[in-house]
Motif scaffolding. Structure first.
Motif, PDB file in Angstrom:
ATOM      1  N   GLU A  51      38.955  36.133  51.736  1.00  6.59           N
ATOM      2  CA  GLU A  51      37.799  36.816  52.481  1.00  6.59           C
ATOM      3  C   GLU A  51      36.948  37.703  51.325  1.00  6.59           C
ATOM      4  O   GLU A  51      35.822  37.485  51.345  1.00  6.59           O
ATOM      5  N   LEU A  52      37.992  38.348  50.747  1.00  4.37           N
ATOM      6  CA  LEU A  52      37.557  39.633  49.793  1.00  4.37           C
ATOM      7  C   LEU A  52      37.101  38.691  48.467  1.00  4.37           C
ATOM      8  O   LEU A  52      35.827  38.864  47.897  1.00  4.37           O
ATOM      9  N   ALA A  53      37.772  37.601  48.193  1.00  2.86           N
ATOM     10  CA  ALA A  53      37.550  36.857  46.716  1.00  2.86           C
ATOM     11  C   ALA A  53      36.089  36.060  47.305  1.00  2.86           C
ATOM     12  O   ALA A  53      35.348  36.183  46.268  1.00  2.86           O
ATOM     13  N   GLY A  54      35.777  35.682  48.450  1.00  3.09           N
ATOM     14  CA  GLY A  54      34.599  35.062  48.915  1.00  3.09           C
ATOM     15  C   GLY A  54      33.429  35.944  48.698  1.00  3.09           C
ATOM     16  O   GLY A  54      32.346  35.572  48.316  1.00  3.09           O
ATOM     17  N   ARG A  55      33.522  37.261  49.141  1.00  2.90           N
ATOM     18  CA  ARG A  55      32.486  38.152  48.910  1.00  2.90           C
ATOM     19  C   ARG A  55      32.104  38.637  47.682  1.00  2.90           C
ATOM     20  O   ARG A  55      31.253  38.767  47.294  1.00  2.90           O
ATOM     21  N   ILE A  56      33.314  38.529  46.781  1.00  2.00           N
ATOM     22  CA  ILE A  56      33.108  38.704  45.212  1.00  2.00           C
ATOM     23  C   ILE A  56      32.303  37.659  44.723  1.00  2.00           C
ATOM     24  O   ILE A  56      31.337  37.603  43.802  1.00  2.00           O
ATOM     25  N   ALA A  57      32.867  36.382  44.940  1.00  3.72           N
ATOM     26  CA  ALA A  57      32.211  35.095  44.371  1.00  3.72           C
ATOM     27  C   ALA A  57      30.907  34.928  44.742  1.00  3.72           C
ATOM     28  O   ALA A  57      30.232  34.176  43.903  1.00  3.72           O
ATOM     29  N   ALA A  58      30.549  35.535  45.702  1.00  4.77           N
ATOM     30  CA  ALA A  58      29.079  35.221  46.241  1.00  4.77           C
ATOM     31  C   ALA A  58      27.934  36.001  45.418  1.00  4.77           C
ATOM     32  O   ALA A  58      26.591  35.901  45.464  1.00  4.77           O
ATOM     33  N   ASN A  59      28.559  36.994  44.421  1.00  2.00           N
ATOM     34  CA  ASN A  59      27.534  37.732  43.503  1.00  2.00           C
ATOM     35  C   ASN A  59      27.216  37.082  42.113  1.00  2.00           C
ATOM     36  O   ASN A  59      27.965  35.963  41.924  1.00  2.00           O
ATOM     37  N   PRO A  60      26.489  37.488  41.450  1.00  2.00           N
ATOM     38  CA  PRO A  60      25.876  36.757  40.210  1.00  2.00           C
ATOM     39  C   PRO A  60      27.101  36.897  39.218  1.00  2.00           C
ATOM     40  O   PRO A  60      27.560  37.708  38.814  1.00  2.00           O
ATOM     41  N   PRO A  61      27.304  35.782  38.553  1.00  2.00           N
ATOM     42  CA  PRO A  61      28.595  35.567  37.632  1.00  2.00           C
ATOM     43  C   PRO A  61      28.495  36.218  36.487  1.00  2.00           C
ATOM     44  O   PRO A  61      29.485  37.008  36.177  1.00  2.00           O
ATOM     45  N   LEU A  62      27.312  36.428  35.866  1.00  2.00           N
ATOM     46  CA  LEU A  62      27.183  37.308  34.687  1.00  2.00           C
ATOM     47  C   LEU A  62      27.427  38.463  34.954  1.00  2.00           C
ATOM     48  O   LEU A  62      28.181  39.336  34.214  1.00  2.00           O
ATOM     49  N   ALA A  63      26.830  38.967  36.188  1.00  5.14           N
ATOM     50  CA  ALA A  63      26.697  40.568  36.517  1.00  5.14           C
ATOM     51  C   ALA A  63      28.319  40.749  36.734  1.00  5.14           C
ATOM     52  O   ALA A  63      28.801  42.013  36.371  1.00  5.14           O
ATOM     53  N   LEU A  64      28.948  39.992  37.410  1.00  6.81           N
ATOM     54  CA  LEU A  64      30.528  40.231  37.833  1.00  6.81           C
ATOM     55  C   LEU A  64      31.241  40.364  36.410  1.00  6.81           C
ATOM     56  O   LEU A  64      31.898  41.251  36.299  1.00  6.81           O
ATOM     57  N   ARG A  65      31.018  39.445  35.493  1.00  4.74           N
ATOM     58  CA  ARG A  65      31.829  39.679  34.360  1.00  4.74           C
ATOM     59  C   ARG A  65      31.522  41.048  33.534  1.00  4.74           C
ATOM     60  O   ARG A  65      32.621  41.698  33.225  1.00  4.74           O
ATOM     61  N   PHE A  66      30.219  41.517  33.300  1.00  6.69           N
ATOM     62  CA  PHE A  66      29.893  42.578  32.607  1.00  6.69           C
ATOM     63  C   PHE A  66      30.393  43.836  33.505  1.00  6.69           C
ATOM     64  O   PHE A  66      30.706  44.953  33.021  1.00  6.69           O
ATOM     65  N   MET A  67      30.396  43.785  34.957  1.00 10.89           N
ATOM     66  CA  MET A  67      30.843  44.604  35.775  1.00 10.89           C
ATOM     67  C   MET A  67      32.567  44.879  35.455  1.00 10.89           C
ATOM     68  O   MET A  67      32.943  46.360  35.441  1.00 10.89           O
ATOM     69  N   LYS A  68      33.077  43.779  35.362  1.00  9.67           N
ATOM     70  CA  LYS A  68      34.514  43.983  35.195  1.00  9.67           C
ATOM     71  C   LYS A  68      34.679  44.584  33.807  1.00  9.67           C
ATOM     72  O   LYS A  68      35.676  45.589  33.563  1.00  9.67           O
ATOM     73  N   GLN A  69      34.044  44.160  32.745  1.00 10.73           N
ATOM     74  CA  GLN A  69      33.938  44.799  31.545  1.00 10.73           C
ATOM     75  C   GLN A  69      33.772  46.304  31.542  1.00 10.73           C
ATOM     76  O   GLN A  69      34.631  47.139  30.934  1.00 10.73           O
TER      77      GLN A  69
END
Length: 270
Positions: free
Chosen positions: A204-222
């Motif tokens: 459920e948590l992974a789905g909420r995360i995966a619904a967001n823009p992939p590039l923004a997620l990558r840079f957010m993690k960085q």
């Protein structure tokens, strides 16, 4: 097909669905302890998830009853390819553990669904995740000190930032076991759920995360990594060099022997 022709089960199962990669340690008969082959498969799974544009989040878990009980002592520390002075040709070079770096360098957000014991390198693996969810059956221990060793890069690089330097020192110096509720109290995990609900909660948590823009997620993690942690390469190389040195001590050999013989160790400082 005869029994001897059967393909042995995978030590690590890799699956992708709905933009979420699931990496499952699959040695339940060894409480998901990691041998050489399992380490290699784990490293590959983490690298595959990082490189796959269809993957936006990663869930790491273990086949019940454990998450990961750390190194397979019989194979890694006492087997024919053991990490010792007698086997320098097959030991890890003076660089961070490849599976550890694959986890730390994975570009996708990672959730550890800790379904049972996360001991030694199993706790390290949980620390490499961005978020840790725990089953009520989970327990954690950085038990390297009990084998006359130091931890890998996770204990030095991540644990102090997650639980604070003093609590990290207590866990590393004692090798104490922490249950799920204590892990929640000290901030090691973000949630404790009933055992049967762990993977549903993780997905459920992974789905909420995966619904967001992939590039923004990558840079957010960085950005989070830059703000929260230092460079893992230097401390990882130091940890491996120190582990190699300690592997040759009498105390380490006593730690391994006492574990295999199921008795209390007697350490001498040699």
């Amino acid at each position: 097909m005869s029994d001897k022709d059967e393909v042995p089960p995978e030590d690590v199962i890799y699956e992708v669905a709905d933009h979420v990669a699931t990496i499952t340690l699959n040695r339940p008969h060894r409480r998901n302890a990691l041998g050489w082959n399992a380490y290699a498969q784990l490293e590959k799974g983490l690298k595959d998830a990082s490189a796959d544009n269809e993957v936006r989040c990663v869930v790491v878990t273990g086949a019940d009853p454990a998450f990961c009980s750390g190194d397979d002592v019989q194979e890694i520390m006492a087997g024919p390819k053991s990490f010792s002075a007698e086997n320098r040709a097959v030991t890890v070079r003076h660089q961070p553990t490849p599976a550890a770096m694959a986890a730390l360098e994975c570009e996708k957000p990672m959730i550890a669904a800790v379904n049972g014991a996360a001991i030694g390198w199993g706790m390290e693996l949980a620390l490499y995740a961005d978020i840790r969810l725990a089953s009520e059956k989970a327990k954690f221990s950085e038990m390297f000190i009990k084998r006359g060793l130091v931890c890998d890069v996770g204990g030095f690089y991540r644990l102090p930032a997650i639980v604070g330097p003093a609590k990290a020192a207590e866990l590393l110096y004692t090798g104490d076991v922490v249950d799920a509720e204590e892990a929640l109290r000290i901030g090691l995990v973000t949630e404790v759920v009933p055992h049967a609900g762990l993977l549903p909660a993780a997905y459920e948590l992974a789905g909420r995360i995966a619904a967001n823009p992939p590039l923004a997620l990558r840079f957010m993690k960085q950005g989070l990594a830059r703000a929260s942690y230092g460079d893992p390469h230097e401390i990882g190389a130091w940890a491996i060099a120190t582990i190699r040195r300690l592997m040759d001590t009498e105390d380490h050999k006593e730690g391994v022997a006492s574990f295999l013989e199921k008795r209390d160790p007697v350490f001498t400082g040699r």
